[in-house]
Structures are given as C-alpha cells and as structure tokens.
Design a protein around this motif. Structure first.
Motif, mmCIF file in Angstrom:
data_model
loop_
_atom_site.group_PDB
_atom_site.id
_atom_site.type_symbol
_atom_site.label_atom_id
_atom_site.label_comp_id
_atom_site.label_asym_id
_atom_site.label_seq_id
_atom_site.Cartn_x
_atom_site.Cartn_y
_atom_site.Cartn_z
ATOM 1 N N MET A 141 2.959 15.005 15.874
ATOM 2 C CA MET A 141 2.156 14.110 15.028
ATOM 3 C C MET A 141 2.309 12.671 15.512
ATOM 4 S SD MET A 141 2.515 13.214 10.964
ATOM 5 C CE MET A 141 1.837 14.762 10.389
ATOM 6 N N ILE A 142 1.172 11.981 15.647
ATOM 7 C CA ILE A 142 1.200 10.575 16.027
ATOM 8 C C ILE A 142 1.575 9.743 14.803
ATOM 9 C CG2 ILE A 142 -0.191 8.635 16.827
ATOM 10 C CD1 ILE A 142 -1.787 10.580 18.487
ATOM 11 N N ARG A 143 2.508 8.842 15.010
ATOM 12 C CA ARG A 143 2.929 7.972 13.915
ATOM 13 C C ARG A 143 2.685 6.512 14.292
ATOM 14 N NH1 ARG A 143 5.931 10.573 10.064
ATOM 15 N NH2 ARG A 143 6.588 12.686 10.613
ATOM 16 N N LEU A 144 2.579 5.711 13.275
ATOM 17 C CA LEU A 144 2.377 4.284 13.481
ATOM 18 C C LEU A 144 3.642 3.688 14.075
ATOM 19 C CD1 LEU A 144 0.131 2.175 12.836
ATOM 20 C CD2 LEU A 144 1.446 1.605 10.794
ATOM 21 N N PRO A 145 3.551 3.014 15.218
ATOM 22 C CA PRO A 145 4.759 2.425 15.817
ATOM 23 C C PRO A 145 5.345 1.342 14.919
ATOM 24 C CG PRO A 145 2.891 2.434 17.366
ATOM 25 C CD PRO A 145 2.343 2.775 16.013
ATOM 26 N N ASP A 146 6.629 1.092 15.139
ATOM 27 C CA ASP A 146 7.237 -0.037 14.444
ATOM 28 C C ASP A 146 6.553 -1.320 14.902
ATOM 29 O OD1 ASP A 146 9.036 1.539 13.100
ATOM 30 O OD2 ASP A 146 10.554 1.410 14.685
ATOM 31 N N ALA A 147 6.323 -2.219 13.971
ATOM 32 C CA ALA A 147 5.679 -3.490 14.287
ATOM 33 C C ALA A 147 6.231 -4.547 13.343
ATOM 34 C CB ALA A 147 4.162 -3.377 14.142
ATOM 35 N N GLU A 148 6.217 -5.778 13.798
ATOM 36 C CA GLU A 148 6.780 -6.880 13.012
ATOM 37 C C GLU A 148 6.165 -6.958 11.633
ATOM 38 O OE1 GLU A 148 6.294 -10.549 11.020
ATOM 39 O OE2 GLU A 148 4.736 -9.762 12.356
ATOM 40 N N TRP A 149 4.848 -6.759 11.541
ATOM 41 C CA TRP A 149 4.180 -6.940 10.258
ATOM 42 C C TRP A 149 4.641 -5.918 9.224
ATOM 43 C CZ3 TRP A 149 1.450 -2.808 8.502
ATOM 44 C CH2 TRP A 149 0.942 -1.889 9.440
ATOM 45 N N ARG A 150 5.124 -4.763 9.663
ATOM 46 C CA ARG A 150 5.569 -3.737 8.712
ATOM 47 C C ARG A 150 6.825 -4.160 7.962
ATOM 48 N NH1 ARG A 150 5.772 2.108 11.314
ATOM 49 N NH2 ARG A 150 6.174 2.587 9.121
ATOM 50 N N LEU A 151 7.527 -5.173 8.478
ATOM 51 C CA LEU A 151 8.779 -5.625 7.863
ATOM 52 C C LEU A 151 8.602 -6.861 7.000
ATOM 53 C CD1 LEU A 151 11.099 -5.216 10.984
ATOM 54 C CD2 LEU A 151 10.700 -3.566 9.140
ATOM 55 N N ARG A 152 7.388 -7.375 6.898
ATOM 56 C CA ARG A 152 7.183 -8.601 6.123
ATOM 57 C C ARG A 152 7.562 -8.366 4.661
ATOM 58 N NH1 ARG A 152 1.222 -9.986 8.647
ATOM 59 N NH2 ARG A 152 1.943 -10.379 10.779
ATOM 60 N N PRO A 153 8.355 -9.261 4.097
ATOM 61 C CA PRO A 153 8.841 -9.031 2.730
ATOM 62 C C PRO A 153 7.723 -8.986 1.698
ATOM 63 C CG PRO A 153 9.432 -11.235 3.517
ATOM 64 C CD PRO A 153 8.948 -10.464 4.700
ATOM 65 N N GLY A 154 6.680 -9.785 1.869
ATOM 66 C CA GLY A 154 5.580 -9.764 0.906
ATOM 67 C C GLY A 154 4.886 -8.416 0.874
ATOM 68 N N LEU A 155 4.622 -7.866 2.045
ATOM 69 C CA LEU A 155 3.980 -6.551 2.127
ATOM 70 C C LEU A 155 4.882 -5.485 1.522
ATOM 71 C CD1 LEU A 155 1.672 -4.736 3.136
ATOM 72 C CD2 LEU A 155 2.848 -4.617 5.346
ATOM 73 N N ARG A 156 6.173 -5.563 1.804
ATOM 74 C CA ARG A 156 7.099 -4.569 1.247
ATOM 75 C C ARG A 156 7.106 -4.624 -0.273
ATOM 76 N NH1 ARG A 156 7.165 -0.789 4.075
ATOM 77 N NH2 ARG A 156 8.483 -0.032 2.388
ATOM 78 N N ARG A 157 7.066 -5.824 -0.844
ATOM 79 C CA ARG A 157 7.051 -5.950 -2.308
ATOM 80 C C ARG A 157 5.803 -5.308 -2.893
ATOM 81 N NH1 ARG A 157 7.165 -11.887 -3.953
ATOM 82 N NH2 ARG A 157 7.136 -10.933 -6.035
ATOM 83 N N ILE A 158 4.678 -5.531 -2.252
ATOM 84 C CA ILE A 158 3.408 -4.964 -2.745
ATOM 85 C C ILE A 158 3.446 -3.449 -2.665
ATOM 86 C CG2 ILE A 158 0.941 -4.777 -2.253
ATOM 87 C CD1 ILE A 158 1.129 -7.715 -1.231
ATOM 88 N N ILE A 159 3.890 -2.923 -1.529
ATOM 89 C CA ILE A 159 3.951 -1.464 -1.358
ATOM 90 C C ILE A 159 4.908 -0.836 -2.359
ATOM 91 C CG2 ILE A 159 4.772 0.333 0.230
ATOM 92 C CD1 ILE A 159 3.569 -1.371 2.512
ATOM 93 N N ASP A 160 6.048 -1.468 -2.579
ATOM 94 C CA ASP A 160 7.016 -0.929 -3.538
ATOM 95 C C ASP A 160 6.430 -0.913 -4.948
ATOM 96 O OD1 ASP A 160 8.824 -0.590 -1.503
ATOM 97 O OD2 ASP A 160 9.997 -2.396 -1.949
ATOM 98 N N ALA A 161 5.699 -1.971 -5.318
ATOM 99 C CA ALA A 161 5.121 -2.034 -6.665
ATOM 100 C C ALA A 161 4.065 -0.953 -6.856
ATOM 101 C CB ALA A 161 4.515 -3.417 -6.904
ATOM 102 N N LEU A 162 3.238 -0.727 -5.852
ATOM 103 C CA LEU A 162 2.173 0.265 -5.990
ATOM 104 C C LEU A 162 2.699 1.689 -5.853
ATOM 105 C CD1 LEU A 162 -0.651 -1.465 -3.905
ATOM 106 C CD2 LEU A 162 -0.356 -1.446 -6.379
#
Length: 398
Positions: free
Chosen positions: A1-22
């Motif tokens: 299975m192809i997976r999304l590579p690690d990337a800097e944007w995936r670690l942004r704290p704002g994005l993580r907060r949004i994903i955790d809330a949803l």
C-alpha cells in the motif's frame, strides 16, 4: 500500500490540533486533494485541506470547543476555515451533488468517501490520506495517473465538465503542471467539444483561471494547445496572431533578467500592441482599474523600447516599463531599474512664482519645460534643477 510520505507540514501544531479535535469521540477526518498529490510528487505544499463526514455544525462545535477559531467561509457548501497556531485550513463535509448547471452546484451532505471523490474533477485530485497512518484511499486510479503524468477526468469527462464549465480551463492548467506527453484523449476531446460553454462562466472566474495558466513557469506549450483547440477563439478573440513568438521572447527575457513569471505580463504579450484592444479585454474580464491601466500602458508603448527605460518608467510606471522591454526581448535594459524608484521632480509651481514669475500659464509652461529637461538628463538633483529653472526663466523673459 502506498502511504503519504513524512513531510514537514504534517507536523505543524495547528494542523495537529484541528485533526485531534475532529477525530475525537469517533469523528473521522482525512487530508484530501492537492496536499496529498503534491507530497507524493515531492512538491512544496501550501494548502492542506481536510474532509470529514461530520456535519458543518458539528465541525464548528468541535473546533470551537478546542479553542480553535472557525470562519464559516462556505458554510452552505459545507466548508469552514479553521485557524490554529497561525495556520488556516479548509474543512469540508463530504458531499454529493443534487443539481448542477455548469456554474454552481446544489449539494447534500453525505457519509460516503467514494461518493465525495466521484464529484471531484480529476483522478489525481481525488486522493485521501489518513492523517495518522498516511494510508491513501484512491478510488479512481489517481495514483497510477499521477505516476504516468496523466490528467484525466473522473468517470465521464463530458459529465464532469457539464457540472462545472471552469473544468475546461482547469484541465489545461493541470495538464501543464502535472501532465507528461500527449493530453489524455477522452478528456482532451471533451474539453474541446465543450469550449463554447465557457461563455456561461462569470468573467471573474475566467480571468482568475486564465491568470493561473499564464503564471505557470512555462505556459508556452499549453497556451499554444489552447489556441489550436479554439479556446482563445471563445475567451480571447483579440489574441495576437504572432502571440507564440512574442511569448517565446518574453519567457526567454524573464529567464535572463531573473524576473518571476506573472500572469498579467504574459496576458499583455498575448495581445496586439493596441491600447484600445487592451482596454476592451480588461473590461470584459472585469480586471481591476490598476490592471486595466497596466495593460493599456504596455500595449500603447510596445514600440517604445528605444527610449531609455527610466524615462519610460517615469511616464508609465516601473512595472509597465520593465515589461515593455521584457516583451520586446530586451532584458539587459531591466538592470537600470534595479533598486531604483521613480523620483518626484523637486520643484513646485510656487517655487517658480517665488522667482518672480506671475502665477498663470507661464508657470505651467516653465514647470513642464524643466521637467522635460530633468527627465532627459536622467533625473538630476535639486542643484541641477535650480539651474534648469534659471535657464527656462531666462528664455521666458527673452
């Protein structure tokens, strides 16, 4: 299975907060579209959009409960914008189309990921990634098309275009950005067949998409294809017959001068050297007053390259003067504008009155003569301007 590579944007704290809330309490959320596509291609990612089966009111409630600012940017279509830690991310509820007319769609909210993917335009834009594992959902062969450099409509191309006629222009733009080799035959045939439907779109949408195409690093091949396909016969009948050679010359000049690509400059290169035609195009595309004046100035002065570039810049502005020379294939002249701003004549009418000239037409005439000499001498300082005033006053008194 192809997976999304690690990337800097995936670690942004704002994005993580949004994903955790949803994602809390059984909620589901996935990264969708351009962020997935561009990460797989190793390209920079600017916008990270999210999709969720949660209804918009639930999305807002969860985000606000987590202390995240929410803006209902497109709430009727299920889209809100979350602002966290300085980052902005659009979150859209899964949808299905209820009714479309080629310009806008009436949607209903849904829970079906594949159904949401089916309403998107191209296979390479219908990729969803799990934010935790990076696992990618690909319902329509987007991964294979991405690898092959193939821009293809999802399902029946004519149906996708009928849902939104702007997809005709988007096809050309995405083909220029991500395509390799020949255009995908079925998709290409469909956009050519539907080109007259572009007339139903708002001028603002056309201008925006056309500007994006022209601002690509090298739009020459796709612009030539669009002309051959009759797209410009619908959108830009004023297209100059010699546009291809002019655009070649401009792109080469931009490279030599180190000037970034700009859609408005490339548009100026597509038009004939006629200010009235430039005004007509700007009006039809509902361009801003500033853009209209720019296009008209460039068109009016396309043949003015023998004039020193700073003198031209004084007359029509630095950007227009620079672009006149770039379009003409004279990138060397542009260096004379580096770090330079158009100066103001250090002289007012009152200064001339103070020298004993009665207020009236003589003052205006002397002021105009001094300015012309000042420009011709490459904008000397106040001491030289004072000398020029003496000269012009002396001649006026003769």
């Amino acid at each position: 299975m192809i997976r999304l590579p690690d990337a800097e944007w995936r670690l942004r704290p704002g994005l993580r907060r949004i994903i955790d809330a949803l994602g809390a309490d059984g909620g589901a959320v996935k990264i969708v579209g351009g962020a997935v596509r561009d990460t797989l291609l190793g390209l920079p990612v600017t916008d990270v959009d999210l999709a969720t089966p949660l209804r918009p009111d639930d999305v807002m409630r969860r985000l606000e409960g987590a202390g995240i600012k929410v803006i209902p940017t497109g709430i009727a279509h299920g889209t809100v914008t979350a602002v966290a830690s300085g980052d902005r991310h659009e979150i859209t509820t899964l949808r299905r189309d209820v009714e479309t007319d080629g310009r806008r769609a009436t949607v209903a909210f849904a829970d079906d990921w594949q159904g949401d993917a089916a309403r998107r335009d191209f296979t390479i834009n219908a990729l969803y990634a799990d934010p935790a594992t990076g696992a990618i959902d690909d319902y329509f062969g987007g991964l294979d098309d991405l690898q092959a450099g193939c821009v293809r409509f999802i399902g029946d191309a004519a149906t996708r275009i009928a849902e939104d006629h702007l997809r005709i222009l988007r096809f050309y733009r995405f083909a220029a950005r991500f395509g390799r080799g020949e255009l995908e035959p079925a998709s290409h045939a469909a956009v050519v067949a539907a080109r007259q439907s572009l007339k139903s779109l708002s001028r603002e949408r056309i201008a925006d998409e056309l500007g994006k195409i022209l601002a690509l690093p090298d739009p020459r091949a796709i612009v030539g294809q669009m002309a051959a396909d009759g797209i410009f016969a619908v959108l830009l009948p004023e297209l100059d017959p010699d546009f291809a050679r002019t655009l070649d010359r401009l792109c080469a000049s931009e490279g030599v001068a180190g000037v970034p690509a700009a859609g408005h400059r490339r548009l100026a290169a597509l038009l004939p050297a006629d200010a009235a035609i430039a005004e007509q195009v700007a009006s039809r595309l509902r361009l801003s007053t500033r853009q209209r004046k720019y296009l008209a100035a460039v068109a009016a002065h396309r043949g003015d390259v023998a004039r020193p570039i700073r003198q031209l810049a004084h007359a029509i502005g630095i950007h227009a003067a620079r672009d006149v020379h770039l379009i003409a294939g004279d990138p060397a002249a542009v260096k004379d504008l580096a770090g330079w701003a158009v100066p103001q004549l250090p002289l007012k009418g009152g200064d001339i009155v103070g020298r004993g000239i009665a207020a009236g037409p003589d003052v205006a005439r002397i002021l105009k003569a001094v300015e012309a000499a000042w420009v011709a001498e490459d904008f000397p300082g106040a001491d030289r301007v004072a000398e020029l005033v003496d000269q012009k006053i002396g001649r006026s008194n003769d």
